[in-house]
Scaffold this active site. Sequence first.
Site, mmCIF file in Angstrom:
data_model
loop_
_atom_site.group_PDB
_atom_site.id
_atom_site.type_symbol
_atom_site.label_atom_id
_atom_site.label_comp_id
_atom_site.label_asym_id
_atom_site.label_seq_id
_atom_site.Cartn_x
_atom_site.Cartn_y
_atom_site.Cartn_z
ATOM 1 C CG HIS A 1 -14.787 -2.194 -32.236
ATOM 2 N ND1 HIS A 1 -15.738 -2.855 -31.482
ATOM 3 C CD2 HIS A 1 -13.798 -1.874 -31.367
ATOM 4 C CE1 HIS A 1 -15.348 -2.915 -30.230
ATOM 5 N NE2 HIS A 1 -14.172 -2.341 -30.124
ATOM 6 C CE LYS B 1 -26.234 -1.816 -24.659
ATOM 7 N NZ LYS B 1 -25.661 -0.617 -25.279
ATOM 8 C CE LYS C 1 -28.980 -0.135 -34.757
ATOM 9 N NZ LYS C 1 -28.127 -1.268 -34.463
#
Length: 804
Positions: free
Chosen positions: A361, A651, A539
Site C-alpha cells: 500500500h 467515493k 483523509k
Amino acid sequence: MQRPETLTDNCNTPTPEQFARAILTHLRTSQGKDPDHASTYDWRMALSLALRDEVIEPWFASTRATYEAKAKRVYYLSMEFLIGRLIEDVATNLRLEDIAADAMKSLGLDYARIVSDEPDAALGNGGLGRLAACFMDSLATLGIPAYGYGIRYEHGLFEQHFKDGEQIETAETWLSQRYAWEFERPEVRYDIGFGGTLRKKGRTSVWIPAETVVASAYDTPVVGWNGAWANTLRLWAAKPVKIFDLDSFNRGEYLAASEPEALARTISRVLYPDDTTEAGKELRLKQEYFFTAASIRDILRRLDSEGGSVADLPNRVAIQLNDTHPAIAGPELVRLLVDERGVEMAEAIKIARGCLGYTNHTLLPEALERWPEPIFAKVLPRHLEIIREIEAAHFKASGSSVRILEGGDVKMGELSFVMAHKVNGVSALHSDLVKETVFEDLNRAYPGRIINETNGITPRRWLHNCNPGLRNLISETIGKDWPADLDQLEKLVPYADDQGFRDTFRNVKAQNKIRVTNWLKAGHDISVDPEAMFDVQIKRLHEYKRQFMNLLETVALWNDIRENPNANWVPRVKIFGGKAAPGYVVAKQIIHLINDVAAVINSDPRVKGLLKIVYPENYNVSMAELLIPATELSEQISTAGKEASGTGNMKFALNGALTIGTLDGANVEIRERVGAENFFLFGLTAAEVVARRKQPGYSAAAIAASPKLARVLEQIEAGVFSSGDRDLYRGLVQDMRQKDYFLVTCDFDDYFATQRRVDAAYADQDNWTRMAVLNTARVGWFSSDRTIADYAKDIWNAHSLTRG
C-alpha cells in the site's frame, strides 16, 4: 443473481408488521424494557438484534454450502477493518431498509434518529481499514467463502478533539455499550506466546515462551447484497491465561492480583500504539503477531476439521496480507508446519508461499515496517531463526542479494514479498512504481510476481446508502440493478445532456449540502452558506497528502479577496477532516495551523460570505458518509508517486464531485475514465518529482518565483495566524524553505492557477453539473466487486458459490 437452494428465499422477507413485532420482542427479552421506558439505546439495540436475526440463516447456509463444496476459502488479514455503523449496511444488503423504517415508524419512532445513535466501530484509521471493509462486503456479495481476521480493539485509534486548535487524543469508547453485531466464541481460544528461550531439537528448535496470552474470538457476520451470502469477520481479543491471582489479592496486593489481565488486554486496547519508544515498538510487534498467529492457528484448525492435509493447503486456503502488518504470517505458518507437524523446512516454505499473497500500500520507506533485531529476538526468538532460513532459501532460489535482515533490522516488506506467490499494488501507477522503486531488485529476481489490482469501493455503502437522493434518481433512470453491477452507471452518460436530469441531479447535490449545513450548525455551532462551493479534503493527515498546500492556497486566496473584495469571487467553504498519528509532530502542527488560520479568516468581515474554513473534530466513516455526497470539489493533491491509490477519490467521483488532483495513485485511472476535460489536473508527474528533487535549492527557487507563496509564508512566520507568536510555526516554514521533500512549493503556483480554473467552471453551474454527471456515470469500474473478482482470478484461485 440466483441464490443456491440452501439459502433463504425472498418469500421469507418479513412484513413491516412482523418486523415491528420482532423489534418489540428484542426490546423485552434482550433489553429487558417495555416501550414506555425504553431509551434510544434500547430501541437501537432491539432494531439491531432484529436485523441480526435476519442474517443468521444466510450466514449458516453459506457456511454449510462452503463445507459441502469443500471450497477454497479466502482469509483476509488486516490490522484494520473500518466498518463504520452497520444498521443501514445490513438493512440495505438484506433489502429490508424500507421495511425497517416502516416498522420503526409504526412504533412511533424516527428510524434515522435511531440509526444515528449507533457508534462507529473503532477498528481502523483510514483508507487501509475502509478498503478491508469494502472487500468484506464484496466477498459476501460475490458469494466467495471468506474470513476477515483482525483485532477487536477496545479503544481503536483515538477520539480526536481540538483544544485551542491543537489535536487532543482521548480514548474511543465504542465498546462502553454492548456491541449488537458480534457473537463471542469462548470455545475458540488460542494460547499465543512471546519471548522466552529456544532449545535445540535435532535440526530445529523448541520455543519455550516466557509470556502467554489467550486470543479469544468474536464473530461478526458480513452479509452481501440481497442477503445471498454471508461471511465472517473474526476479531481477536487478548485475555490472560490466569484471570485473577487470588493469592496476591489475599495478601493485600490488590493491583498485582489484576495485573495479568491488564497486561494481556493492553495488546488489544489501542490501534497503532505510539512506536516512538522501545516499549511502543514491542507492543506493536506483539499486536501484529498476536492476531496473525491466532488467525493462522484458526485456519489450520478449520483445515483439520475438514480432513485436509497440509500438503493440500494452497488448494484450500488463500491468505491475503493487507500491508506488512501481518507479514509474520509467513514465518508463523512455517513454524507451525515445521515445529508442530514435522514438515521439512524447504517444503514448509513452499506450502506457505503457495497460500500467501501480499498487498503493498505504500512507496514511503517509513511505512514499510522494519523491526530492530534485538526487539524482534526478544519478542519472537524462534521466528527470527526461521526468517534467517527463509532468507537463505531466498538467496539460493533467486540468486538475489536482497536481504530480509539488514542493518540490524528485520525488513517486513521484503519478508512479505519473498513469502508471497503474488505481490500486488493497488493502482496502475503504484504497481509500476513498486516494480521500479521499493522492490526493483526483487522484481528482477522474481519476474511476474508483482501484479496490479486497482482498488475499489462498495457502491452499497458509498452511494446507495449515503446518498439516497442520487440513489433514487439513478434507479428511476436506469433501473435498480446497478448496486450489484456498477458498470450499469454507463447508461447515465446520455443523461448528462438532458436538461431535466441535470436539474434534478443538481437539486440532489443542493439537498445534500443543506443536510451538511444543518449538521454543522446543530452539532458544531458552525454556520456555512449552502450556496457556496463545498471544497473538501478529508483523509488522514500526512505531509505527502499535502493538506498544508491546500491551506497555503486558501491563505493566498484570502489575501486576494481582501485586496479586491468587489471582484466576481466564487464563494467557498473549505472543509478539512482527518486525524494525525499521536507521534506525528509535523502533521499535528499542520492541524493546529489549519485551525489557527480558520480562526482568523472566519472572523474577517472582509471575506464574509466568500471564504470559510471548517474542520469538524473526529473524522470517521459516518462523517464521510455525510460529507462526500455534499462535496462539489474533491481535493486529491498528494505528491505524485506517493499515494498508492486512494479510495476517497473514487467515493467523491461516484457521488458527483469533480476532482482537483495530481497524476498520483488511482487519480490517473479516474481521469482516464471520466475524461480529462472533467478533471482538474495540476502538478509535477512522478518522474518530474524525482528529477526536481535532484536540483539544488529547488524549494527556495520556487518560493522566489512565487510572490503569492512567499507572502503567505512570511505571514505565517510573522505570527499573523498565531497571535504574533513568530516561533510557533517556524519549523513548518523553514522546512518549506530548506527541504520541502513533498514539493509543496514547486506545485503551489500550478495548484493556485488550477483553483481559479475551478472557479470559472463553477460559475457555469449547468456545465459543472454536466461534468459531475459524467463523473458518476463513468466510475462504475471502481467497484470493489470488480476488484475482488480480479483478486479471486489473479491471486487466490477462489470461486463464487452463488455465481457459478
